[in-house]
Design an enzyme around this catalytic site. Structure first.
Site, mmCIF file in Angstrom:
data_model
loop_
_atom_site.group_PDB
_atom_site.id
_atom_site.type_symbol
_atom_site.label_atom_id
_atom_site.label_comp_id
_atom_site.label_asym_id
_atom_site.label_seq_id
_atom_site.Cartn_x
_atom_site.Cartn_y
_atom_site.Cartn_z
ATOM 1 N N ASP A 81 0.399 -7.557 -6.802
ATOM 2 C CA ASP A 81 -0.654 -7.157 -5.858
ATOM 3 C C ASP A 81 -0.901 -8.217 -4.787
ATOM 4 O OD1 ASP A 81 -0.919 -4.779 -7.153
ATOM 5 O OD2 ASP A 81 -2.613 -5.396 -8.387
ATOM 6 N N ARG A 109 1.937 9.401 -4.968
ATOM 7 C CA ARG A 109 2.621 8.383 -5.783
ATOM 8 C C ARG A 109 3.259 9.042 -7.006
ATOM 9 N NH1 ARG A 109 -1.599 3.598 -6.676
ATOM 10 N NH2 ARG A 109 0.248 2.613 -7.560
ATOM 11 N N ARG A 150 4.355 -0.551 0.460
ATOM 12 C CA ARG A 150 3.845 -1.845 0.942
ATOM 13 C C ARG A 150 4.911 -2.703 1.615
ATOM 14 N NH1 ARG A 150 -0.643 -3.306 -3.649
ATOM 15 N NH2 ARG A 150 -2.292 -2.047 -2.719
#
Ligand code: S3P
Length: 428
Positions: free
Chosen positions: A313, A121, A344
């Site tokens: 999230d 990341r 994601r």
């Protein structure tokens, strides 16, 4: 571990979701900065908060953990001393980014390492502003962990307008700022979660629709003695599961209701969900309450950029709700999702593909053509070692007509250690 999930006809019961991951990690790190003892009740046993706790201990805090009560004697800002030259942040982006701010502020030379997901990341977003504040950061390919953080030059307090709506970036800069004689000011246009400002009681000014948050040596670090609320982001999985599985009623107790975190409540209510909140109260600096969700027929919704930081999230589980909502739903302005524990947007798309849902993957979001009567037999899901993808896949599995499988399902423990047990409780 491959987990098999049986379809559900009904979900019923009362559960207390796990302690909040974001607040637990902050409680540990801020206790290190507080000169004295903090007693944190309901500290999260999940992997990320435990990584943060181990790092705080390695920086000179005296940590005792007895069941869910953690007592931390912090050395205070001037007493931070690394006991080893390497801090392992595991899977936790919050730990790595917040601790980098602390290390730069304290001028302590340490290497921050993480697992393969965290090491892939980008840390560029914190490296650039921290270097402006006088840090020297050595990173793999200039952007990835391991990060070797040092500061030999004096700390340069600064005014910093956030280029990304990220609470981790905001907190990182403010934590470095806490060590400066003059205030560091962080300017925020899109509101992201405000736990750092609340728990440290920082000064906030509002100007032209923007928030200006200040931090300097003059700020006293309060002790962090409070009870951590149950994690709204964990409750989110049951809010959607309870809505889409027929004949359901789930009660969740003492859940965090911080308004910068809970856009999902409004989103689900707009979609037609049956959600009630009871017993609203304050726990330390954070609002909490009990939430009851019952099955309901959902309709489509459009979620745009302004709302994204407030439900960042929850987007994987929102995509599951959209799959069973009548009409076309969209998520846009959510490019940040590509920089989470995994990409994601890609992972949600793969999850929806596994059940044959009608969707389109966009660069910064998704289009999902939902249907309350959507049916599939069973699926095999990849979690991509991402806790939220594993749990969203589990909720989706409840709507199949046969058992589904989730690969690497143990990763749920990164934020929710008892997820699979709570699912069993609700299935009975
Ligand atoms: C977090 C902030 C968010 C969120 C993450 C936890 C925090 O990340 O996605 O799970 O604790 O500050 P970003 O700040 O990168 O958006």
């Amino acid at each position: 571990m491959i987990k098999s999930v049986t379809p559900a006809n009904s979900l019923r019961g009362t559960i207390t979701p796990p302690p909040d991951k974001s607040i637990s990690q902050r409680a540990a790190i801020f206790s290190l900065l507080h000169d004295g003892v903090s007693v944190i009740r309901n500290y999260s046993p999940a992997q990320d908060p435990q990584s943060a706790l181990a790092c705080v201990e390695q920086l000179g805090a005296d940590v005792t953990q007895l069941d869910d009560v953690v007592s931390i004697e912090g050395p205070g800002r001037y007493g931070i001393r690394p006991l080893s030259d390497e801090l392992d942040c595991g899977n936790s982006g919050t730990a790595m980014r917040l601790l980098a701010g602390v290390l730069v502020g304290a001028g302590t030379g340490v290497k921050l390492i993480g697992d393969p997901s965290l090491s892939s990341r980008t840390m560029k977003r914190i490296i650039d502003p921290l270097e402006e504040m006088g840090a020297h950061i050595l990173a793999r390919n200039g952007a990835y962990a391991p990060l070797f953080v040092t500061r030999e030059d004096p700390l340069v307090p600064m005014e910093y307008e956030l280029p990304i709506a990220s609470a981790q970036l905001k907190s990182c800069i403010l934590l470095a700022g806490l060590f400066g004689e003059k205030p560091t000011k962080v300017i925020e246009t899109l509101q992201s979660r405000d736990h750092t400002e609340r728990l440290l009681n920082l000064d906030i000014e509002e100007k032209n629709g923007k928030k200006i948050i200040s931090a300097s040596l003059k700020d006293e670090i309060p002790n962090q003695s409070y009870t951590i609320p149950a994690d709204f982001s964990a409750a989110a999985f049951w809010l959607v599961a309870g809505s889409i599985v027929e004949d359901s009623e789930i009660k969740m107790e003492s859940v965090g209701l911080n308004p910068t975190r809970n856009a999902l409540l409004e989103i689900l209510k707009k979609m037609g969900a049956d959600i009630t909140i009871e017993n609203e109260r304050m726990e330390g600096a954070e609002p909490v309450g009990d939430i009851i969700v019952k099955s309901a027929e959902l309709r489509s919704i459009h979620i745009e950029e302004e709302l994204i930081p407030n439900c960042i999230d929850e987007l994987p589980i929102i995509a599951v709700a959209m799959t069973f909502a009548y009409g076309t739903s969209t998520i846009s302005g959510a490019g940040e999702l590509r920089h989470k524990e995994t990409d994601r947007i890609m992972a949600i798309a793969k999850m929806l593909k596994a059940v044959g849902a009608n969707y389109e993957e966009m660069e910064d979001g998704l289009v999902i053509r939902g249907n309350p009567d959507f049916k599939f037999k069973s699926a095999r899901f990849r979690s991509f070692h991402d806790h939220r993808i594993a749990m969203a896949s589990a909720v989706l599995s409840l709507k199949g007509s046969d058992d589904s499988q989730i690969e690497d399902a143990e990763c749920a423990a990164v934020s929710y250690k008892g997820f699979w047990d709570d699912l069993e409780v609700l299935l009975q």
